[in-house]
Motif scaffolding. Sequence first.
Motif: not given
Length: 79
Positions: A29-47
């Motif tokens: 249950i703990v592993k499944l719950k962690k897998s469902m947490e949304t992770k913030e996308e890191a800003d990508i430097d287009l350059l």
Amino acid sequence: MSLVLTNNTIDKYFGFLTKLDNKSKKKLIVKLKKSMETKEEADIDLLSLYGAWEDSRSSDEIINDIRKSRVEKNDLIDF
């Protein structure tokens, strides 16, 4: 990419998982719950997504090296 399961498949997994001991169920249950947490996308430097080819060879030398490295597909190996 996510895998989508049908209700029938989920029921089969659940039937197997109900046989686990409570400690194992809690860990799952703990592993499944962690897998469902949304992770913030890191800003990508287009350059950082592009760049120029850097090489000390001339374009003719690079082209010759590419041509020399090609392999003929007609060379079949008999086993």
